[in-house]
Design an enzyme around this catalytic site. Structure first.
Site, PDB file in Angstrom:
ATOM      1  N   ASP B  18      14.933   3.145  49.481  1.00 57.41           N
ATOM      2  CA  ASP B  18      15.908   2.178  49.986  1.00 57.41           C
ATOM      3  C   ASP B  18      15.984   2.256  51.515  1.00 57.41           C
ATOM      4  OD1 ASP B  18      17.390   4.516  50.472  1.00 57.41           O
ATOM      5  OD2 ASP B  18      18.476   4.347  48.571  1.00 57.41           O
ATOM      6  N   SER B  19      17.152   1.962  52.068  1.00 57.68           N
ATOM      7  CA  SER B  19      17.268   1.914  53.535  1.00 57.68           C
ATOM      8  C   SER B  19      16.935   3.248  54.202  1.00 57.68           C
ATOM      9  CB  SER B  19      18.683   1.475  53.938  1.00 57.68           C
ATOM     10  OG  SER B  19      19.646   2.341  53.374  1.00 57.68           O
ATOM     11  N   ILE B  20      17.179   4.348  53.479  1.00 58.39           N
ATOM     12  CA  ILE B  20      16.923   5.657  54.091  1.00 58.39           C
ATOM     13  C   ILE B  20      15.415   5.848  54.298  1.00 58.39           C
ATOM     14  CG2 ILE B  20      17.249   8.148  53.810  1.00 58.39           C
ATOM     15  CD1 ILE B  20      19.772   7.386  52.106  1.00 58.39           C
ATOM     16  N   GLN B  23      14.374   2.889  57.156  1.00 59.32           N
ATOM     17  CA  GLN B  23      14.743   3.249  58.527  1.00 59.32           C
ATOM     18  C   GLN B  23      14.011   4.500  59.030  1.00 59.32           C
ATOM     19  OE1 GLN B  23      19.022   3.587  58.562  1.00 59.32           O
ATOM     20  NE2 GLN B  23      19.338   1.480  57.898  1.00 59.32           N
ATOM     21  N   HIS B 198      23.779   7.141  55.953  1.00 59.25           N
ATOM     22  CA  HIS B 198      22.439   7.178  56.558  1.00 59.25           C
ATOM     23  C   HIS B 198      22.277   8.425  57.416  1.00 59.25           C
ATOM     24  CE1 HIS B 198      23.015   2.915  55.466  1.00 59.25           C
ATOM     25  NE2 HIS B 198      21.756   3.041  55.087  1.00 59.25           N
TER      26      HIS B 198
END
Lengths: 245, 245
Positions: B18-20, B23, B198
């Site tokens: 996912d976003s982790i 990014q 995050h």
């Protein structure tokens, strides 16, 4: 097979060069920053080879850029820092005469054009040299035994940079004159260069900014490129399958 | 074609999450650091999708991991932070019940095993949640209109982490319990998490360290992997072609 190449459809940006490219995924590096800029739009592939000059790079191009298969949408070519090592000095093994450097770049560009008519080809000149920084670096490694004469001079690197710029014009490809851009800033020697040759985080940020600007100018604007799978906000909580049809 | 797949021989490490994961190429990110650790040994390919849960991830696996073609040598699977969003709260659209989360991870792992018997599969639990950090973040965005009740709790994320760990054991794949590892440090809430969810640069560094340790333990030691083209010091100045035969 067809299914096997599906994922290959995400466009690739290839970074081809010497240590300044190889190190571009270190903290603050311009390659990593580029991968983030093109997040979910393109894959950034590092093909950096520390210590290599443009002559040795020629041995790699058939393998890195095969004439068949899906070519990269863009390639940066960032050589010259090693070619410009002076003959008769400590790094002379890496020296390539400037006429040959230009010819080697031409061979690389022609090969990439053979790979793809539409590939964005971006030449980058070698960065400037901070001779004081190089000397300090040599002394930090070898102390009093360090070489007395610089292995690279900024003036000579500028000659190589000039040939790179001229060749880009001749071949109608993009070019970043990072040699001049860096020297436009007050205190560029320590601001942009960590050991007189390699990049500080600020130097990396400048290269990143210039590369993004050049790619955008060549039509590769991340915001206009297809997003890799739907943004999560477009996915229906009850019927997620609709977003993936 | 054969020539076209030559360059594909450089092993790929795919980061799926996912976003982790998405990014992870921001400054200090664990993905960029991994690319640097495996410099000239493997390509690190980011397949991170911000906001995605394990249910939506299932729509991607056939495309990202086709059953034909050269599979990655290793894949990290890093979902759960969105699955664990609580039902009835602001992020409920992303919620996936914990039993289904476990089943979805199992489906992903089975698909990767179908792709390659030898692929190193590395599950990563969701990181812990700093509820205070989440609340501050919500207030910074929405002020007094921010949600009063947390959209995620650390306790509930821990339940998801536990299922991830158990499933890894059941399926005999590697697992990093980053939920526990982070909480082992004093002040983990602000040390490792930027907005309660995050990662800070320190959090990224911990994930990088753990992933490298796990990959090394699974046999992927960069120093033992073939170098992509000869080191420049092995190239003869007069007869460079010898190094490339």
């Amino acid at each position: 097979g067809a299914a096997g190449s599906q994922d290959m459809l995400r466009p690739r940006l290839v970074l081809f060069g010497d240590s300044i490219t190889e190190q571009s995924f270190r903290p603050g590096g311009w390659g990593a920053a580029l991968a983030n800029t093109y997040s979910r739009k393109a894959d950034v592939v590092v093909r950096g080879y520390g210590g290599y000059n443009s002559r040795w790079a020629l041995f790699l191009i058939q393998r890195i850029f095969p004439l068949v298969g899906l070519p990269p949408v863009a390639t940066t070519i960032f050589f010259g820092a090693n070619d410009a090592a002076l003959p008769g000095r400590t790094s002379q093994r890496q020296h390539v005469p400037v006429e040959e450097y230009r010819q080697n770049l031409k061979t690389i560009v022609n090969h990439l054009k053979d790979c793809s008519k539409s590939m964005v080809i971006l030449l980058i000149t070698p960065p400037p040299i901070d001779e004081d920084g190089r000397e300090r670096y040599a002394r930090s490694l070898y102390g009093e035994d360090a070489r007395r004469l610089p292995e690279r001079t900024n003036e000579m690197v500028g000659v190589y940079a000039g040939q790179c710029i001229e060749l880009a014009k001749e071949m109608d490809v993009h070019c970043i004159d990072i040699w001049s851009k860096m020297q436009a800033a007050e205190g560029w020697q320590k601001l942009y260069l960590s050991d007189g040759l390699h990049l500080t985080p600020e130097g990396n940020a400048l290269v990143h900014k210039e590369v993004v600007q050049a790619l955008r100018g060549a039509g590769l604007k991340p915001e206009d490129m297809p997003h890799d799978f739907p943004h999560h906000s477009k996915i229906d909580g009850i019927h997620p399958e609709k977003a993936f049809q």
